[in-house]
Every structure is written in structure tokens, then in C-alpha cells.
Design an enzyme around this catalytic site. Structure first.
Site, PDB file in Angstrom:
ATOM      1  N   GLY A  46       2.388   6.261  25.228  1.00  0.00           N
ATOM      2  CA  GLY A  46       3.283   7.394  24.968  1.00  0.00           C
ATOM      3  C   GLY A  46       4.456   7.322  25.509  1.00  0.00           C
ATOM      4  CD  GLU A  47       8.614   8.783  28.931  1.00  0.00           C
ATOM      5  OE1 GLU A  47       9.123   8.107  29.541  1.00  0.00           O
ATOM      6  OE2 GLU A  47       8.083  10.052  29.250  1.00  0.00           O
ATOM      7  CB  SER A  48       4.000   6.592  32.016  1.00  0.00           C
ATOM      8  OG  SER A  48       5.248   6.107  32.090  1.00  0.00           O
ATOM      9  CB  CYS A  78       1.271   1.460  26.279  1.00  0.00           C
ATOM     10  SG  CYS A  78       2.883   0.980  26.041  1.00  0.00           S
ATOM     11  NE  ARG A 156      11.787   2.755  24.773  1.00  0.00           N
ATOM     12  CZ  ARG A 156      13.252   2.729  24.728  1.00  0.00           C
ATOM     13  NH1 ARG A 156      13.829   2.195  23.703  1.00  0.00           N
ATOM     14  NH2 ARG A 156      13.868   2.941  25.739  1.00  0.00           N
ATOM     15  CG  HIS A 215       0.300   0.564  21.205  1.00  0.00           C
ATOM     16  ND1 HIS A 215       0.121   2.057  21.728  1.00  0.00           N
ATOM     17  CD2 HIS A 215       1.461   0.361  22.054  1.00  0.00           C
ATOM     18  CE1 HIS A 215       1.344   2.467  22.489  1.00  0.00           C
ATOM     19  NE2 HIS A 215       1.914   1.551  22.506  1.00  0.00           N
ATOM     20  CD  GLU A 217      -3.130   2.446  20.531  1.00  0.00           C
ATOM     21  OE1 GLU A 217      -3.289   1.357  21.009  1.00  0.00           O
ATOM     22  OE2 GLU A 217      -2.092   3.025  20.605  1.00  0.00           O
TER      23      GLU A 217
HETATM   24  N1  GLN Z   1       7.282   2.132  28.625  1.00  0.00           N
HETATM   25  C1  GLN Z   1       6.877   3.392  28.385  1.00  0.00           C
HETATM   26  C2  GLN Z   1       6.569   4.574  29.516  1.00  0.00           C
HETATM   27  O1  GLN Z   1       7.207   4.368  30.328  1.00  0.00           O
HETATM   28  C3  GLN Z   1       5.468   3.519  27.536  1.00  0.00           C
HETATM   29  C4  GLN Z   1       5.496   3.014  26.233  1.00  0.00           C
HETATM   30  C5  GLN Z   1       4.330   3.285  25.532  1.00  0.00           C
HETATM   31  O2  GLN Z   1       3.322   3.754  25.864  1.00  0.00           O
HETATM   32  N2  GLN Z   1       4.328   2.643  24.035  1.00  0.00           N
HETATM   33  O3  GLN Z   1       5.842   5.329  29.308  1.00  0.00           O
END
Ligand code: GLN
Length: 265
Positions: A46-48, A78, A156, A215, A217
Site C-alpha cells: 500500500g503506502e507505508s 511491499c 513503486r 506482490h 497476491e
Molecule cells: N514504496 C511504497 C511505500 O513507501 C510501497 C509501495 C507498495 O506497497 N506497493 O509505502
């Protein structure tokens, strides 16, 4: 067998769908007390930074750290991998809270491209952002059968810059030569390092912890999920079982009607 999936943000539905494909219940986790009865936990991508803020808001960090410390299996994909790392570089100014436990240094946006963003502690010359690549995964194939190649879907994604002696590397990924590693110019609390590496680690295991920068999943290959399931079974005897196992895993579990998500074939 119930595997929790941290459901604050990101690809938790996709993990639950992948678990369903191997006949395992996935339970959405949003509160600290929900961790108490779990065999294991998946922290999705996701977005950490966002995920960390939500975890903080829900007071989840102490319980998550205790979960890891207790030796329960946790798989971070991720952003989840970033969460599990002992150290992350390339964070937004002010940093973000981590669970830690995994003896790795992770670059949060190794494959990302927030070029020269003045709000970031670092800049990047790597411009891949999101891509798919075949990864060599002999250990996964040894354990789960099938070919020793898996499809890595990178969004990303982070990269693992350093791994401690107890960390087993399960996959690495070539960094194209015209895309040198990220430049970390250094600052008050960042080491002054420039990484020019032609491969970067993207999957690791350290005891009860599994981390993948990509990923699984989002693909039809469920071997990473079954690999994690075996880790869970290994520690099962030591783990308190609060929720009974079921012969028919999906029945009466989700109030919502189960649905399957589109996946790459
Ligand atoms: N680089 C992303 C982050 O900082 C992670 C990207 C992802 O989970 N697909 O959260």
C-alpha cells in the site's frame, strides 16, 4: 487456521482472495485486540506512510511489535516489508514508525521515482516505478514445487539494501545498468551513501518473518502464500489457538459474500 491481514489500507482484499484460493481464512485486522487470536499476520502493500499513520491512530504498533516478538509468523509485502524492517531509508521528512524485527535496511522507494522531491530526505535516479519481472526463486520451488521462476509484480517497490547474518535471501532482482541505484545524499540522520548496485534483494526470510518487495497476491501463483502457510504450521504448536480450524474454511466466516478478484494468469 486463521491468518490475519492488516486491513488499514492497500492490497488486503487481494491477500484474502489469495488465501481463499489455498483454502485458508483471511481475517481483516484493524484493532490491537484482534491480533490476540491469530495464528499469523500478513501486512499488505500500500503506502507505508499512510499505513503507519493509520496504525498509530488505532494504537496498533505495541500489539504488532508484541506479535512479532512472540515469534508469530508475519509476512510483509511491499509496504508491509518496510513496516517489518529494522531500518528504512528514503522516508518522508520526519520518518515513520516501523514495527521492526527484520534485520534489514530497506529503501522505501528503491524502484520509485520521487525525483528531487524537496519534501523527501533523498532523491532518486532510478525511474522504474512499476514493472513485472521473472524472479529466480529456487528455494520457493524446492519447498512448493513448480518452476524456479516466479513473476514479480513491483509497484513503486522497496528494495532491501542490507540484510543481517540471520536473514535468508530468497530472491534478488537485477537493477538495469542504465538505472543505477538510488542516490541518498545524506543528511542529519541519513548515512551519506550512494548505492550503485546491479542487483537488489527483494525477498527474505528471518525465522518467523517473511518479506517480499513485490506482490504475489496479484498473480495466480499461490506458492508464496503456501510457503507462508508452512511457516505458520511450523510454529503452530507453539501458538495459542483461539479460533478452531474448520474443514470448510469459507463458511460463515465473512459476512460479506466472498468474491474473487482479477489476477494475472
Ligand atoms: N514504496 C511504497 C511505500 O513507501 C510501497 C509501495 C507498495 O506497497 N506497493 O509505502
Amino acid at each position: 487456521m486463521v491468518i490475519g491481514v492488516l486491513a488499514l489500507q492497500g492490497s488486503f482484499n487481494e491477500h484474502i482472495a489469495a488465501l481463499r484460493r489455498i483454502g485458508v481464512k483471511g481475517s481483516e485486522i484493524r484493532k490491537p485486540e484482534q491480533l490476540e487470536c491469530l495464528n499469523a499476520l500478513i501486512i499488505p502493500g500500500g503506502e507505508s506512510t499512510t499505513m503507519a499513520k493509520l496504525a498509530e491512530y488505532h494504537n496498533l504498533f505495541p500489539a504488532l511489535r508484541e506479535f512479532v516478538r512472540a515469534g508469530k509468523p508475519v509476512w510483509g509485502t511491499c509496504a508491509g516489508l518496510i513496516f517489518l524492517a529494522n531500518k528504512a531509508v528514503g522516508q518522508k521528512s520526519g520518518g515513520q514508525e516501523l514495527i521492526g524485527g527484520l534485520d534489514c535496511v530497506v529503501h522505501r522507494n528503491f524502484f520509485g521515482s520521487q525525483l528531487m522531491d524537496k519534501h523527501m530526505d533523498c532523491c532518486f535516479i532510478l525511474q522504474l516505478q512499476s514493472f513485472e519481472i521473472e524472479l529466480s526463486v529456487p528455494k520457493l520451488a524446492d519447498n512448493e514445487g513448480g518452476t524456479d521462476i516466479c513473476r514479480g509484480v513491483f509497484i513503486r517497490a522497496p528494495g532491501i539494501l542490507e540484510a543481517g547474518p540471520d536473514v535468508e535471501v530468497l530472491a534478488d532482482c537485477p537493477v538495469p545498468s542504465d538505472n543505477a541505484g538510488p542516490v541518498i545524499p545524506g543528511g542529519e540522520d541519513q548515512e551519506d551513501k550512494i548505492f550503485f548496485q546491479d542487483r537488489v534483494i527483494v525477498a527474505v526470510r528471518q525465522g518467523n518473518l517473511l518479506g517480499t518487495a513485490f506482490h504475489p497476491e496479484l498473480t495466480s501463483d499461490t506458492r508464496w502464500h503456501s510457503f507462508f502457510l508452512k511457516m505458520v504450521k511450523e510454529t503452530d504448536e507453539k501458538t495459542l489457538q483461539c479460533i478452531s480450524t474448520s474443514e470448510r474454511p469459507m463458511e460463515n466466516f465473512h459476512e460479506k459474500k466472498p468474491y474473487d478478484l482479477p489476477i494475472f494468469e
